[in-house]
Motif scaffolding. Structure first.
Motif, mmCIF file in Angstrom:
data_model
loop_
_atom_site.group_PDB
_atom_site.id
_atom_site.type_symbol
_atom_site.label_atom_id
_atom_site.label_comp_id
_atom_site.label_asym_id
_atom_site.label_seq_id
_atom_site.Cartn_x
_atom_site.Cartn_y
_atom_site.Cartn_z
ATOM 1 N N ALA A 1 0.923 -1.241 0.016
ATOM 2 C CA ALA A 1 -0.162 0.045 -0.004
ATOM 3 C C ALA A 1 0.808 1.433 -0.147
ATOM 4 C CB ALA A 1 -0.943 0.034 1.227
ATOM 5 N N LYS A 2 2.182 1.292 0.541
ATOM 6 C CA LYS A 2 3.107 2.390 0.623
ATOM 7 C C LYS A 2 3.627 2.546 -0.856
ATOM 8 C CE LYS A 2 5.525 5.672 2.489
ATOM 9 N NZ LYS A 2 4.623 6.825 2.884
ATOM 10 N N LEU A 3 4.188 1.331 -1.321
ATOM 11 C CA LEU A 3 4.999 1.513 -2.320
ATOM 12 C C LEU A 3 3.982 1.466 -3.752
ATOM 13 C CD1 LEU A 3 7.804 -0.884 -1.868
ATOM 14 C CD2 LEU A 3 7.726 1.628 -1.587
ATOM 15 N N TRP B 1 -8.624 1.495 -1.110
ATOM 16 C CA TRP B 1 -9.230 2.436 -0.055
ATOM 17 C C TRP B 1 -9.553 3.835 -0.755
ATOM 18 C CZ3 TRP B 1 -6.430 2.072 5.255
ATOM 19 C CH2 TRP B 1 -7.015 0.808 5.851
ATOM 20 N N LYS B 2 -8.892 4.263 -1.460
ATOM 21 C CA LYS B 2 -8.862 5.639 -2.260
ATOM 22 C C LYS B 2 -10.143 5.534 -3.262
ATOM 23 C CE LYS B 2 -5.824 7.365 0.253
ATOM 24 N NZ LYS B 2 -4.548 8.080 -0.381
ATOM 25 N N ASN B 3 -10.228 6.733 -3.711
ATOM 26 C CA ASN B 3 -11.518 6.724 -4.589
ATOM 27 C C ASN B 3 -12.872 6.395 -4.191
ATOM 28 O OD1 ASN B 3 -9.587 8.127 -6.458
ATOM 29 N ND2 ASN B 3 -9.025 6.084 -7.067
ATOM 30 N N ASP B 4 -13.260 6.592 -2.573
ATOM 31 C CA ASP B 4 -14.325 6.108 -2.251
ATOM 32 C C ASP B 4 -14.513 4.508 -2.273
ATOM 33 O OD1 ASP B 4 -15.154 8.638 -1.587
ATOM 34 O OD2 ASP B 4 -16.204 8.962 -3.646
ATOM 35 N N GLY B 5 -13.339 3.857 -2.351
ATOM 36 C CA GLY B 5 -13.538 2.277 -2.464
ATOM 37 C C GLY B 5 -13.733 1.673 -3.553
ATOM 38 N N ASN B 6 -12.825 0.542 -3.994
ATOM 39 C CA ASN B 6 -13.194 0.163 -5.166
ATOM 40 C C ASN B 6 -12.665 -1.311 -5.145
ATOM 41 O OD1 ASN B 6 -10.712 0.366 -6.551
ATOM 42 N ND2 ASN B 6 -11.206 2.324 -6.933
ATOM 43 N N VAL B 7 -12.928 -2.193 -6.090
ATOM 44 C CA VAL B 7 -12.656 -3.474 -6.122
ATOM 45 C C VAL B 7 -11.941 -3.538 -7.843
ATOM 46 C CG1 VAL B 7 -12.652 -5.941 -6.352
ATOM 47 C CG2 VAL B 7 -13.886 -4.634 -4.694
ATOM 48 N N GLN B 8 -10.742 -3.841 -8.120
ATOM 49 C CA GLN B 8 -10.281 -4.005 -9.368
ATOM 50 C C GLN B 8 -9.544 -5.587 -9.543
ATOM 51 O OE1 GLN B 8 -7.682 -0.519 -10.741
ATOM 52 N NE2 GLN B 8 -8.315 0.452 -8.493
ATOM 53 N N GLN C 1 -3.665 3.177 -5.259
ATOM 54 C CA GLN C 1 -3.358 4.437 -4.285
ATOM 55 C C GLN C 1 -3.062 3.595 -2.850
ATOM 56 O OE1 GLN C 1 -4.126 7.505 -4.658
ATOM 57 N NE2 GLN C 1 -4.191 7.283 -6.985
ATOM 58 N N HIS C 2 -4.085 2.728 -2.327
ATOM 59 C CA HIS C 2 -3.834 2.095 -1.158
ATOM 60 C C HIS C 2 -4.256 0.662 -0.901
ATOM 61 C CE1 HIS C 2 -3.146 2.512 3.363
ATOM 62 N NE2 HIS C 2 -3.725 1.276 3.250
ATOM 63 N N ILE C 3 -3.548 -0.348 -1.594
ATOM 64 C CA ILE C 3 -4.345 -1.708 -1.649
ATOM 65 C C ILE C 3 -4.524 -2.239 -0.020
ATOM 66 C CG2 ILE C 3 -3.575 -3.892 -2.503
ATOM 67 C CD1 ILE C 3 -1.888 -2.595 -4.550
ATOM 68 N N PHE C 4 -5.476 -2.969 0.003
ATOM 69 C CA PHE C 4 -5.608 -3.476 1.374
ATOM 70 C C PHE C 4 -5.745 -5.330 1.125
ATOM 71 C CE2 PHE C 4 -7.956 -5.213 5.001
ATOM 72 C CZ PHE C 4 -7.140 -4.549 6.141
ATOM 73 N N GLY C 5 -6.869 -5.698 0.461
ATOM 74 C CA GLY C 5 -7.054 -6.968 0.500
ATOM 75 C C GLY C 5 -6.776 -7.424 -0.992
ATOM 76 N N LEU C 6 -6.263 -8.769 -1.372
ATOM 77 C CA LEU C 6 -5.586 -9.201 -2.434
ATOM 78 C C LEU C 6 -6.168 -10.643 -2.402
ATOM 79 C CD1 LEU C 6 -2.865 -8.155 -4.345
ATOM 80 C CD2 LEU C 6 -3.092 -10.562 -3.921
ATOM 81 N N THR C 7 -6.745 -11.237 -3.642
ATOM 82 C CA THR C 7 -6.646 -12.539 -3.941
ATOM 83 C C THR C 7 -6.844 -12.908 -5.250
ATOM 84 O OG1 THR C 7 -8.452 -14.308 -3.318
ATOM 85 C CG2 THR C 7 -9.351 -12.043 -4.162
ATOM 86 N N LEU C 8 -6.686 -14.217 -5.759
ATOM 87 C CA LEU C 8 -6.753 -14.684 -6.929
ATOM 88 C C LEU C 8 -7.930 -15.692 -7.361
ATOM 89 C CD1 LEU C 8 -3.432 -14.291 -6.452
ATOM 90 C CD2 LEU C 8 -3.394 -15.666 -8.492
ATOM 91 N N LEU C 9 -8.171 -15.382 -8.765
ATOM 92 C CA LEU C 9 -9.356 -16.406 -9.279
ATOM 93 C C LEU C 9 -9.175 -16.630 -10.718
ATOM 94 C CD1 LEU C 9 -11.911 -18.066 -8.728
ATOM 95 C CD2 LEU C 9 -13.262 -15.965 -9.109
ATOM 96 N N GLY C 10 -8.690 -17.880 -10.978
ATOM 97 C CA GLY C 10 -8.566 -17.824 -12.271
ATOM 98 C C GLY C 10 -7.222 -17.353 -13.064
#
Length: 1549
Positions: free
Chosen positions: A169-171, A210-217, A193-202
């Motif tokens: 999240a810092k780098l 966390w930034k930009n009001d929160g999103n999943v990418q 911006q500020h990564i928190f959770g991370l996972t894989l699928l396929g």
């Protein structure tokens, strides 16, 4: 918690309740359960996706569980804890919890598992950020990455490609590598911006940002391409987990079947047989490698303030485990019984001694009475007794271990602050520390005898104490000298063991070769070798609130004494001494002579009252046992009595009467008010009443034994009522009066039949009745005699002539007494005075004893009709003496009477009572008194209201029967029932926002009006639920207040620089001044006579009481004092009452004529308020329009003159169209500042920090940056160099440095435009799309739409020109050549901006919300005839001053409108043409009521340049545009305001 389908991108909120702040998440496909951590609730939970089956798996010592991982093959759960710096594991159901890694962890965050290979991976973003790996049992730990890593948050494994992914999240990177740490690559490093959770699928990596009001990418896991935002606008996103919901054939588990043969945990491993067995925290694994022991063998049990913890010494991790024990509030000392497996502890806040098993079962409170500050506890595991110290009661006590019974005080003398205690049962000793004024370590035998000081030098705060039973040493720790020392058990051979780095030692224990202790400051548990002081080790650190601890081996006990066998032969307590067994008896029992082992309840014994305790001693001279009853809070006791195993006593220092059982339990104050010097008391054991004399109030009173139904019996002709005795069987009471003519009197127990029985006595004290011989006995302190007489006062005899006898009592053939010269208690024959014996000697000094009694059933014999069902009386049953009876036999049919509490009236049935409904209340600083003007009643009584400290004002609610008062010291408005119950805070003022000054009750609408000297407001609070209604008056300095709810008015004094008396409707409207400084000087109290419509007020400056009609007419002076000082007044019946602080009296006059001045009561000091309470007319209550459900109004109901009512609102709300309900006027917009409190809610953001306070609480000027003297303060609060102001260059971001103060010395010509900074430009260049003025003012007011024009019109005015009162002036310059364009669509007007305005506190607040088209509203919500065009006129090129009192648009959908009318008074100006002003005035009516109202054509049309057109009509957009365009070429500018009224359904036309 959300569910997202990555194919359809549909999101579903999971119906799981109770989530506070979920952080990490995982999913078990096999059981279809979602697992998550909640960092706010500090819990780990699981549930099904449909929200059912919610379970708390881990709920203790969870701390900050930032990561979680389901190990789906071995069926275990792993998690990280950033607070405790641990990685833990348990079974999936939360059992068998174990700490795996506890060293060299800083802030572990994300965790993932690879069960097929037997590894787990985690991130740590502490001071040394890294990603690590270990086997699933925590072994073989390996750092994979520690370079170029900062905040590694997310972590995921690609099980197919055997890769590990993480986000920083810092780098702001996503990286991946092989599972062994090789092949590290950057996947993505842009736009993160500020990564928190991370996972894989396929083929994709998913993450939360966390930034930009929160999103999943997501992005492709190898190429970093195909980046896509899956979902956005979800603030607060934390962890995420990608799963395939379809169940697949699971991988075979090495732990199956039968959990791998492991008794508890089966943890997968990379080495054959691919699993390892493990045990829960603190438990060893046996040599078979599969089975765990039943529990820890050696352990520390630690007390913390809020919980108890166990630390196993069997395993190296030393994990602290919280015991499952609830309601631990402030644990102090702790001990453990190895025999039964109970842990014992003291709780300072619960004031109790408790016990429970280590698993939390069988918890119970052992000792709950007479416990104050129990700082030390010790288990006698041999004799099965429990010892404890109490620094509050200053005692050392003992009780049976199994149930807390047989409680006995061992030591209560010469103790300062007894602290910790330890026992040596084999040798018969106890040891304790005392860190009072003279710190010391002491020893005594286990029965409290043989007390000796062992150490009393070089001590400060000796906290810890421990015995080495093998080496026969005593160890102690000192928190002040910062040392651990030891000595022989007799105090010799003292040595220092450790004196380094011991900042604040507290708990202390010894086990094996080590001393263990807790340290408050270091928050640690440590140990050191007991003889060398070496091998010091931290067991646990960073554990806050550490208190006592006990080191114990649960499999070993030591010691023996004879108490083991049959309790040593003792019936109750076996207390071993070095010389043998000593049997002890609990409080209330004595050892039976001569066996010395059996405890019995004695037939009789003496109770001795001293100033601060009650002692029990044997009545036999040979038994010298002295027992202090465990009764607390005795300050200066003056008298006592007993009944039914309870002691009753009076305290002349606290002015209270209390009671408690003889074992100290059930202590309570039963009389806490209205006492001055309670001197003597006596129990009526038949009717269960308590009588007492009070030399301060000069009264004799009675109450039930619980203090209820209190009644004044005798108050006339009493100078100093002293000693009191009762004879219930004969219905008489006797008392001595230390008056100028001292005497002994008698009366019936209801106060009737009063006679002087014995005269010519000195100060008669210790009045006692010999019920067997029917004689009265007393001590004459002046003549140094004990005398007696028969019950008629005759046959007077001298019994004893001695020193000055102070108190006496009788039992059988003896009189017992104390004197003021010689110490001790003496006895002699009650008739002859012979056989004098000193039964208890020098232990009782002659001054300390206040009273003595013999406790025996014969002292309370005899009966009367009150004994059965209280004589049928609901309150008091009072026996009445037969005045002619002289028999020694008790009368068979002794009459009894039912009595009522003071001021209550006995009903015709002669049994039931009803309370007074008409009386006076008056307050003094520490009490509230009631007065009933009835010669048969006591003149006044103190209401039993507790904790009154500084009563400022009072009132009474006749409906709810509550007394209200303002407590000045704590600034609260409180209420209680007249009997003292149901006491609550009406205005609690916890945040210190208020200072209530005066109050008045509207009994009909059930509201209380109160003034506040801190906010200078009049406020309203609901009586029903004590919720605030709001303020109705703001401004000035409102102080005294009264209300007339029948007419709908309130009256108050305004104590500003020029005091006034004002009147308004109950909602604050119709405000007017009745009297100003021409009529009054310093108004004080107010009163209103509702019957005759009169207002009364006191004037401190003129020292008068005056009256007038309610409109201020017919003013007259009723009282004009030349001497004295009027404090307060009230109207009661036909009279006006007032208090005089100089003469300390209450007087009254006729309220209409002022005649008949009469003194009511004298000797009253510090009277603060006076209230008259008259019986209520219930028919009037029923007729009042607001009496039922507040008239249907949501807030304020006001009676109107036509027997109707109107609803209204406090200042912060507005009345909605239903004319009953109040609602919020609107909310503040993004360009507005929200005031913290007060009436003004929203102001333009540009007004903040402008140097003017628009918010009533001044919050808009708080926290503002103040510029230096050489700087200029911009409107937005920024600071710029002062020399750059008006230099033609904009330095302030808002341009204010070139706008306000810039004036050119030249005058612009007629064909030029004057810029705001004073510069001149060609008029043709105005609004040409290019800025020609350096401040851009030539392009600033160019309006492209009607809505933009109106927005500018209402915003840009100079607020600094506004007057303080009345209307706000708005100066705006309009541009004549610019066409105002209107947008149309389908024939309807389009407003680009809704303009919301509200008039508050003489200020215009404006808000523009987001653009909205009328066409976007539902068609049925718009009724075309309610679209109005209101046109006004402005002369060519003239500035437009604008004033308004209007409010419009309460919210985004217009529910109602206050339309505006325009009056345009234009006058001819020389050489310049016309001067026109537009005034907006509020009609205060909804639009549908004003649609066809005619306008006032009060102005002549010929005074204007051109025709004057007033239009109030329905128009279409086309005709509106036509009107504008037609008029634009003329010498006036037409401007319009369109208002829409939208009812819920269109009216029928």
């Amino acid at each position: 918690m959300m569910s997202l389908d990555v194919d359809t991108l549909n999101t579903i909120r999971l119906p799981i309740e109770g989530i506070q702040r979920a952080a990490a998440i995982d999913y078990d496909v096999a059981d279809q359960l979602v697992y998550w951590t909640d960092v706010e609730a500090e819990v780990i939970r699981r549930a099904r996706l449909d929200g059912t089956g919610v379970e708390d798996l881990i709920s203790r010592q969870v701390g900050s569980p930032d990561g979680i991982a389901v190990e789906w093959i071995g069926r275990n759960l792993y998690w990280t804890n950033g607070e405790t710096e641990r990685i833990e594991v348990s079974r999936l159901d939360g059992v068998s919890r174990k700490v795996l890694i506890y060293e060299d962890l800083d802030r572990p965050r994300a965790i993932v598992v690879d069960p097929s290979e037997g590894y787990m991976y985690w991130t740590d973003w502490g001071e040394s950020p890294r990603i690590e790996r270990a086997e699933l049992d925590g072994s073989n730990r390996l750092v994979l990455f520690k370079e170029s890593i900062y905040w590694p948050n997310g972590l995921a494994i690609d099980y197919t490609a055997r890769k590990i992914y993480w986000g920083d999240a810092k780098l702001q990177k996503i990286e991946y590598a092989n599972l062994d740490g090789t092949g590290r690559r950057v996947l993505l490093d842009e736009g993160l911006q500020h990564i928190f959770g991370l996972t894989l699928l396929g083929d994709y990596v998913y993450w939360t940002d966390w930034k930009n009001d929160g999103n999943v990418q997501r992005v492709h896991k190898t190429t970093g391409e195909n980046r896509q935002v899956i979902v956005d606008q979800l603030p607060g996103l934390m962890g995420l987990k990608a799963v395939t919901m379809e169940k697949t054939e699971g991988e075979a588990s090495p732990c199956q079947p039968d959990n791998g043969g492991c008794s508890h945990l089966c943890l997968l491993s990379p080495d054959p047989p691919n699993y390892k067995c493990a045990c829960p925290n603190g438990i060893k694994l046996l040599e078979d490698g599969k089975t765990c022991t039943d529990g820890a063998t050696e352990m520390l049990i630690v007390a913390r303030k809020k919980d108890l913890r166990m630390i196993s010494l069997d395993t190296p991790d030393h994990t602290d485990v919280a015991l499952r024990i609830d309601d631990v509030k402030h644990a102090i000392a702790i001990d453990y019984d190895v025999v039964d497996g109970f842990v014992y502890w003291t709780d300072d806040e619960n004031k109790a001694i408790r016990r429970a098993k280590l698993d939390g079962t069988d918890g119970e409170y052992l000792i709950t009475t007479e416990v104050d500050r129990p700082d030390g506890i010790a288990v006698d595991w041999v004799a099965r007794n429990l010892y404890w110290t109490d620094t509050g009661t200053k005692r050392i006590e003992v009780a049976r271990l199994n149930n807390g019974t047989s409680r006995k005080i061992l030591i209560d003398q010469n103790l300062g602050e007894p602290r910790t205690i330890v026992l040596d049962p084999s040798e018969g000793y106890m040891y304790w520390t005392d860190w009072g004024q003279h710190p010391r370590v002491e020893r005594a035998e286990l029965d409290g005898s043989g007390r000796a000081v062992l150490v009393n030098t070089s001590l400060g705060w000796p906290n810890g104490l421990a015995i080495d039973y093998t080496a026969r040493k005593l160890y102690w720790g000192d928190a002040k000298t910062d040392k651990i020392e030891y000595a022989n058990l007799d105090g010799t051979g003292r040595r220092v063991l450790l004196d380094e780095d011991l900042p604040h030692l507290f708990g202390f224990s010894l086990l094996g070769d080590y001393i263990y202790w807790t340290d408050w400051q270091k928050r640690s548990v440590e140990r050191v070798h007991k003889t060398t002081g070496e091998n010091r080790q931290n067991i646990v650190d960073q554990l806050v609130d550490l208190m006592g601890l006990k080191a114990v081996n649960v499999q070993r006990t030591e010691g023996w004494n004879p108490c083991v066998e049959n309790n040593g032969g003792c019936s109750h307590l076996c207390l071993y001494r070095p010389t043998g067994v000593s049997c002890g008896c609990p409080t209330g029992m004595e050892l039976l002579n001569p066996d010395g082992r059996t405890c019995v309840v004695p037939e009789a014994f003496l109770l001795i009252l001293r100033s601060n305790d009650i002692r029990r001693v044997s009545i036999e001279p040979q038994n010298h046992e002295d027992l202090v009853l465990p009764i607390r809070d005795m300050n200066v006791a003056s008298a006592f009595d007993f009944h039914d195993n309870r002691i009753y006593w009076a305290d002349v220092n606290l002015d209270t009467i209390s009671r408690a059982f003889m074992n100290g339990s059930g202590a309570e104050k039963i009389i806490q008010s209205g006492l001055d010097k309670p001197q003597s008391l006596a129990v009526d054991w038949v009717a269960h009443n308590l009588f007492w004399t009070d030399t301060g109030t000069r009264r004799i009173e009675v109450a039930r034994l619980d203090g209820s139904s209190r009644k004044v019996l005798i108050w006339r002709d009493l100078e100093s009522p002293w000693s009191l005795a009762l004879d219930p069987a004969f219905g008489s009471m006797y008392w001595s009066d230390w008056s100028s003519e001292s005497k002994i009197e008698r009366a019936s127990m209801d106060g009737s039949n009063r006679v002087v029985l014995v005269d010519r006595v000195g100060r008669a004290n210790g009045l006692t009745i010999d019920y067997q011989e029917r004689r009265l006995c007393w001590a004459d302190m002046e003549k140094a005699l004990i005398e007696s007489s028969n019950m008629q006062g005759d046959d007077r005899r001298r019994v004893i002539s001695d020193n000055i006898v102070f108190t006496l009592t009788l039992y059988q053939d003896y009189v017992y007494w104390t004197d003021v010269v010689a110490p001790g208690i003496k006895r002699a024959n009650k008739e002859t005075g012979e056989n004098r014996t000193l039964i208890h000697g020098t232990n009782y000094d002659r001054v300390g004893i206040k009273d003595i009694l013999v406790l025996h059933h014969s002292r309370q014999s005899g009966s009367n009709k009150c004994a059965v069902d209280n004589g049928g009386c609901p309150h008091l049953c009072l026996a009445t003496a037969m005045s002619a009876s002289t028999s020694a036999e008790a009368p068979v049919d002794l009459p009894v009477r039912c009595g009522c509490p003071s001021h209550w009236t006995l009903d015709p049935d002669k049994k039931t009572c009803h309370p007074p409904d008409s009386f006076l209340l008056f307050s003094q600083r520490k009490n509230i008194r009631r007065m009933v003007l009835d010669e048969q009643q006591s003149p006044d009584i103190v209401l039993p209201l507790r904790q009154l400290r500084d009563v400022k004002a009072i009132d009474y609610d006749r409906v709810g029967k509550h007394v209200y008062w303002i407590e000045g010291r704590i600034k609260q408005l409180r209420r209680a029932a007249g009997n003292g119950t149901d006491a609550v805070s009406v205005v609690s003022n916890r945040d210190g926002l208020f200072n209530p000054y005066d109050m008045a009750i509207d009994e009909y609408s059930r509201h209380i009006y109160w003034t506040c000297s801190q906010t200078n407001t009049i406020n309203v609070t609901r009586i029903s639920d004590l919720t605030p209604v709001g303020a109705v008056i703001s401004g000035g300095q409102p102080r005294a207040i009264v209300v007339d709810p029948t007419r709908g008015y309130m009256f108050w004094t305004n104590m500003g620089n020029t005091p006034t008396i004002e009147r308004a409707a109950l909602d604050g409207t119709e405000r007017r001044t009745l009297f100003n400084n021409n009529d009054i000087k310093r108004p004080g109290s107010l009163a209103v006579d509702i019957t005759h419509g009169k207002l009364y007020w006191t004037d401190y400056g003129l020292n008068r009481i005056q009256s007038s009609d309610l409109d201020g007419t017919n003013r007259r002076v009723l009282v004009d004092l030349t001497i004295g000082s009027i404090v307060t007044m009230t109207i009661y019946d036909d009279h006006l009452y007032w208090s005089d602080s100089v003469d300390k009296i209450i007087e009254r006059i006729d309220k209409l004529t002022g005649g008949g001045r009469t003194r009511i009561q004298s000797g009253l000091s510090q009277v603060s308020d006076l209230v008259g309470v008259e019986s209520m007319d219930t028919s009037q209550m029923k007729r009042h329009p607001c009496a039922t459900d507040n008239g249907g109004c949501s807030h304020i109901c006001i009676a109107t003159g036509d027997s109707g009512r109107r609803c209204s609102c406090p200042v912060h709300l507005v009345l909605l169209p239903d004319k009953k309900t109040c609602g919020e006027p609107r909310t503040c917009g993004p360009n507005e500042f929200t005031c913290r409190t007060g009436e003004v809610v929203c102001i333009p953001l540009s007004w903040k920090c402008d140097g003017l306070s628009e918010c009533s609480d001044r919050s808009d000027e708080a926290d503002c940056t103040r510029c230096r003297d050489d700087q200029y303060t911009c409107d937005n609060g920024d600071c710029v160099d002062a020399k750059n102001v008006c230099d033609g260059n904009v330095d302030c971001m808002d341009g204010s440095d070139e706008r306000h103060r810039c004036h050119s010395t030249m005058e612009c010509t007629d064909d030029q435009f004057t810029c705001d900074n004073g510069h001149c430009v060609d008029a043709e260049k105005v609004c040409n799309g290019e800025a020609d003025c350096t401040d851009q003012s030539d392009e600033r007011q160019c309006h492209e739409s009607l809505s933009e024009f109106l927005d500018t019109l209402l915003r840009n005015y100079d607020r600094r020109l506004r007057p303080d009162m009345g209307q706000t002036t708005v100066n705006i310059g309009l541009i004549r050549r610019r066409v105002i364009g209107l947008d149309t669509s389908s024939g309807l007007l389009t407003l680009h901006t809704w303009i919301n305005m509200e008039w508050r506190d003489q200020r215009l607040a404006v808000r523009a919300s987001q653009p909205k088209r009328l066409l976007e509203l539902s068609a049925q919500d718009i009724w075309m005839p309610d679209v109005y065009l209101i046109s006004g006129v402005k002369a060519d090129e003239m500035p437009l001053p604008l004033t308004t009192e209007a409010s419009i648009f309460s919210d985004g959908t217009v529910r109602y409108v206050v339309p505006w009318t325009f009056t345009v008074p234009c006058k001819v100006r020389s050489k310049s043409g016309w001067d026109c002003r537009v005034v907006f005035q509020s009609w205060n009516k909804p639009a549908d009521e004003i649609a066809l109202s005619p306008l006032d054509h009060s102005l002549a049309a010929e005074e204007y340049n051109g025709d004057l057109m007033w239009t109030v009509q329905s128009v279409s957009a086309d005709s509106l545009i036509t009107n504008v365009r037609d008029d634009m070429e003329k010498s006036r500018l037409v401007f319009t305001l369109v208002v829409a009224y939208m009812p819920s359904s269109p009216p029928q036309t």
